[in-house]
Design a protein around this motif. Structure first.
Motif, short mmCIF file in Angstrom:
data_model
loop_
_atom_site.label_atom_id
_atom_site.label_comp_id
_atom_site.label_asym_id
_atom_site.label_seq_id
_atom_site.Cartn_x
_atom_site.Cartn_y
_atom_site.Cartn_z
N SER A 94 0.84 -1.20 0.00
CA SER A 94 0.00 0.00 0.00
C SER A 94 0.87 1.25 0.00
O SER A 94 2.04 1.22 0.39
N SER A 95 0.29 2.36 -0.41
CA SER A 95 1.05 3.61 -0.53
C SER A 95 1.59 4.09 0.81
O SER A 95 2.62 4.77 0.85
N ASP A 96 0.93 3.72 1.92
CA ASP A 96 1.44 4.13 3.24
C ASP A 96 2.48 3.16 3.79
O ASP A 96 3.03 3.38 4.87
N GLY A 97 2.75 2.10 3.03
CA GLY A 97 3.78 1.15 3.41
C GLY A 97 3.39 0.21 4.54
O GLY A 97 4.22 -0.58 5.01
N LEU A 98 2.14 0.24 4.96
CA LEU A 98 1.72 -0.55 6.12
C LEU A 98 1.21 -1.95 5.76
O LEU A 98 1.18 -2.83 6.61
N THR A 99 0.79 -2.13 4.53
CA THR A 99 0.19 -3.41 4.14
C THR A 99 0.86 -3.95 2.89
O THR A 99 0.96 -3.24 1.88
N THR A 100 1.30 -5.19 2.96
CA THR A 100 1.83 -5.89 1.78
C THR A 100 1.07 -7.20 1.62
O THR A 100 0.93 -7.96 2.58
N LEU A 101 0.58 -7.42 0.43
CA LEU A 101 -0.17 -8.65 0.13
C LEU A 101 0.46 -9.32 -1.07
O LEU A 101 1.00 -8.67 -1.97
N GLN A 102 0.38 -10.64 -1.09
CA GLN A 102 0.87 -11.41 -2.25
C GLN A 102 -0.30 -11.96 -3.04
O GLN A 102 -1.34 -12.31 -2.47
N TYR A 103 -0.10 -12.03 -4.34
CA TYR A 103 -1.20 -12.43 -5.20
C TYR A 103 -0.74 -13.45 -6.24
O TYR A 103 0.46 -13.59 -6.53
N ALA A 104 -1.70 -14.16 -6.79
CA ALA A 104 -1.43 -15.12 -7.85
C ALA A 104 -1.01 -14.36 -9.10
O ALA A 104 -1.75 -13.51 -9.59
N ASN A 105 0.17 -14.69 -9.63
CA ASN A 105 0.72 -13.96 -10.77
C ASN A 105 1.08 -14.93 -11.90
O ASN A 105 2.02 -14.67 -12.65
N LYS A 106 0.33 -16.02 -12.00
CA LYS A 106 0.53 -16.92 -13.12
C LYS A 106 0.23 -16.20 -14.42
O LYS A 106 0.99 -16.25 -15.38
N TYR A 107 -0.92 -15.54 -14.46
CA TYR A 107 -1.29 -14.68 -15.59
C TYR A 107 -0.90 -13.26 -15.21
O TYR A 107 -1.42 -12.70 -14.26
N LYS A 108 0.01 -12.68 -15.97
CA LYS A 108 0.57 -11.37 -15.61
C LYS A 108 0.00 -10.22 -16.43
O LYS A 108 0.03 -9.07 -16.00
N ALA A 109 -0.45 -10.52 -17.65
CA ALA A 109 -0.94 -9.47 -18.54
C ALA A 109 -2.38 -9.11 -18.18
O ALA A 109 -3.23 -9.99 -18.05
N ILE A 110 -2.67 -7.83 -18.00
CA ILE A 110 -4.01 -7.40 -17.64
C ILE A 110 -4.72 -6.80 -18.83
O ILE A 110 -4.17 -6.65 -19.92
N PHE A 111 -5.99 -6.42 -18.62
CA PHE A 111 -6.83 -5.99 -19.73
C PHE A 111 -6.27 -4.79 -20.48
O PHE A 111 -6.53 -4.62 -21.65
N SER A 112 -5.52 -3.94 -19.81
CA SER A 112 -5.05 -2.71 -20.45
C SER A 112 -4.02 -2.96 -21.54
O SER A 112 -3.71 -2.07 -22.34
N GLU A 113 -3.44 -4.17 -21.57
CA GLU A 113 -2.54 -4.51 -22.66
C GLU A 113 -3.30 -4.47 -23.99
O GLU A 113 -4.49 -4.76 -24.04
N THR A 114 -2.62 -4.15 -25.05
CA THR A 114 -3.28 -4.11 -26.36
C THR A 114 -2.90 -5.29 -27.24
O THR A 114 -3.24 -5.32 -28.41
N THR A 115 -2.22 -6.24 -26.64
CA THR A 115 -1.85 -7.48 -27.34
C THR A 115 -2.22 -8.66 -26.45
O THR A 115 -2.00 -8.62 -25.24
N SER A 116 -2.78 -9.70 -27.04
CA SER A 116 -3.11 -10.89 -26.28
C SER A 116 -1.85 -11.71 -26.05
O SER A 116 -1.32 -12.33 -26.98
N LEU A 117 -1.39 -11.74 -24.82
CA LEU A 117 -0.19 -12.49 -24.46
C LEU A 117 -0.53 -13.82 -23.82
O LEU A 117 0.24 -14.78 -23.90
N GLU A 118 -1.68 -13.87 -23.15
CA GLU A 118 -2.06 -15.05 -22.38
C GLU A 118 -3.52 -15.40 -22.65
O GLU A 118 -4.37 -14.50 -22.78
N TYR A 119 -3.80 -16.70 -22.77
CA TYR A 119 -5.17 -17.20 -22.84
C TYR A 119 -5.45 -17.98 -21.55
O TYR A 119 -4.52 -18.45 -20.89
N SER A 120 -6.71 -18.16 -21.22
CA SER A 120 -7.08 -18.89 -20.00
C SER A 120 -6.94 -20.39 -20.24
O SER A 120 -7.69 -20.98 -21.02
N ILE A 121 -6.00 -21.01 -19.54
CA ILE A 121 -5.71 -22.43 -19.74
C ILE A 121 -6.66 -23.27 -18.89
O ILE A 121 -6.76 -23.08 -17.68
N ILE A 122 -7.31 -24.23 -19.53
CA ILE A 122 -8.26 -25.09 -18.82
C ILE A 122 -7.64 -26.46 -18.54
O ILE A 122 -7.83 -27.04 -17.48
N PHE A 123 -6.90 -27.01 -19.49
CA PHE A 123 -6.19 -28.28 -19.30
C PHE A 123 -4.74 -28.09 -19.74
O PHE A 123 -4.48 -27.53 -20.81
#
Length: 477
Positions: A335-364
């Motif tokens: 967080s901006s106040d430096g008081l909270t740090t959280l870890q998240y799943a980062n298998k898929y790293k590219a978010i919607f704001s990208e303009t190129t499809s780098l990752e598809y949702s893998i089912i199997f």
């Protein structure tokens, strides 16, 4: 949806089915209006029909059947249990021990805190979305029986895909709700009064569907991007079903066929890219309103506060020192106040704001097959073989060979390996805890409201009202 006045409506599992009264109440599914040209062509490069499709005309041309199947995959991507938006990968991960939930949605909070009621809207949405698409798959199967214009090759490929869809969705329903109806007809009278089937019988029917699907489909990747189910995908689910039903030799055999045919992605940084060598089936993004996955959009933390999910301490503590999956597949945000740090799943790293499809949702993906085969071999007493398969996954993650040398220690090691390898993927962790009878041991310590009856979600109350034959309700609800 506008239809001719000669049509009447009946509601089947939340889907409006229809029949033409002038055709002696013949059961004809009125296919959904295809969402649009983009929605279908994201999956199959054919022109989506611009008008409503009905069973009397759809099976005259291969392209329209492809569009109908593409619409099923589109709906699976967008909603229900399979979707990375609010499906098993996210919400059942919060139900188990993978994700903490910080949002304000009442139904999501019920799942996270194990205070689910039979009126929960997620529980109802998953049920209805699955049966709607099962109904659509059944209508395709029915229509293919009467076609005279499609080639035998097309008929077999389409039938194989529809059988796979029916099997896959039933497998998820059974994993979440336990005893469920197995729907194999479009007869609305039967479907409106259907009773639940014992989960073991459901699995038998799923396996039967998958054996037929495997025999009908080719193993060609016709799109070049693994975005349509083929024979390998049906085999992947078949191996999983053999594992769930403790048919160890068959699980080992089918998993071996896949391992021998496909290649593990050795670079851990590339496993979740759209061109990963180990992907068996994935959902292509729409490339218009978003270019990458729902999973990243849900799980990657951009701001604190403002996050919906973060990885639990229970999951983070399961990683061994030096595990590349910890450093490459998780990340942190402070967080901006430096008081909270959280870890998240980062298998898929590219978010919607990208303009190129780098990752598809893998089912199997192929890694699961190594873990299936390792578990099957352990039960069959092949300690060396189980170690070898387990080590293939561990070594890719930068870890030394397993120290497990007995069947019992190997099974514990495999469960832990599945935890750190398959986290936030299609509910694997929750299903593993259930089938290995460890859910209570693990979750009672971290979920204050945990009850042993929580191993099943409730049958939606509105479905019980519509069809009392679905009773009795699951215990505890």
């Amino acid at each position: 949806m506008k239809l001719n006045k000669n049509y009447n409506y009946i509601k089947v599992f939340g889907l409006k089915a229809c029949w033409k009264t002038t055709l002696f109440l013949r059961n004809i599914l009125c296919f959904f209006v295809i969402i649009g040209m983009t929605a279908c062509t994201d999956f199959v490069e054919v022109d989506a029909p611009k008008n409503t499709l009905i069973s009397e005309t759809i099976f005259e041309d291969a392209a329209t059947v492809e569009s109908a199947l593409a619409n099923i995959y589109y709906q699976m991507r967008e909603q229900g249990m399979v979707s990375g938006n609010n499906g098993l990968s996210v919400l059942i991960a919060a139900y188990s021990d993978e994700l903490d939930y910080f949002g304000f949605d009442g139904s999501n909070q019920e799942l996270y805190s194990h205070t689910v009621t039979s009126a929960n809207t997620v529980v109802l949405g998953w049920w209805r979305a699955a049966y709607k698409l099962i109904y659509a798959a059944n209508d395709i199967l029915k229509g293919l029986e009467g076609t005279t214009t499609l080639s035998l090759e097309h008929q077999e490929q389409f039938k194989g895909q529809a059988l796979f869809v029916r099997a896959y969705l039933h497998s998820l329903l059974a994993a979440i709700y336990g005893d469920i109806p197995f729907i194999s007809t479009t007869n609305y009278l039967e479907n409106n009064t259907v009773a639940r089937m014992a989960v073991n019988e459901v699995y038998e029917n799923i396996i039967t569907d998958l054996i037929s699907s495997v025999s009908l489909m080719s193993d060609d990747d016709v799109t070049g991007e693994h975005v349509l189910p083929n024979q390998s995908v049906s085999k992947a689910l078949l191996a999983r079903m053999y594992l769930y039903t403790e048919q160890w030799a068959l699980a080992e055999s089918v998993a071996s066929e896949l391992i021998n045919r496909h290649s593990l992605e050795l670079d851990i940084n590339k496993v979740f890219l759209k061109n990963s060598s180990e992907t068996l089936w994935q959902f292509k993004t729409n490339g218009t309103t978003h270019y990458n996955t729902y999973e990243a959009n849900q799980l990657v933390i951009r701001f604190i506060p403002g996050q919906s999910y973060a990885l639990t301490n229970n999951l983070l503590q399961a990683f061994e020192t030096g595990d590349l999956r910890y450093s490459k597949w998780t990340a942190s945000k402070t967080s901006s106040d430096g008081l909270t740090t959280l870890q998240y799943a980062n298998k898929y790293k590219a978010i919607f704001s990208e303009t190129t499809s780098l990752e598809y949702s893998i089912i199997f993906r192929l890694t699961e097959q190594y873990l299936i085969r390792a578990e099957a071999k352990a039960h069959l007493g092949d300690v060396a073989g189980a170690q070898q398969d387990l080590n293939a996954i561990r070594n890719r993650a930068g870890l030394a060979n397993t120290m497990a040398t007995t069947t019992e220690s190997l099974l514990d090691a495999i469960l832990k390996e599945r935890q750190v390898e398959l986290f936030t993927e299609q509910g694997h962790r929750w299903i593993d805890l259930k089938r290995m009878h460890k859910a209570s041991d693990v979750l009672s310590a971290i979920k204050p409201a945990w009850k042993d009856s929580n191993v099943l979600l409730p049958i939606p109350a509105t479905e019980l009202e519509v069809n009392p034959n679905l009773k009795p309700q699951n215990s505890g609800y």
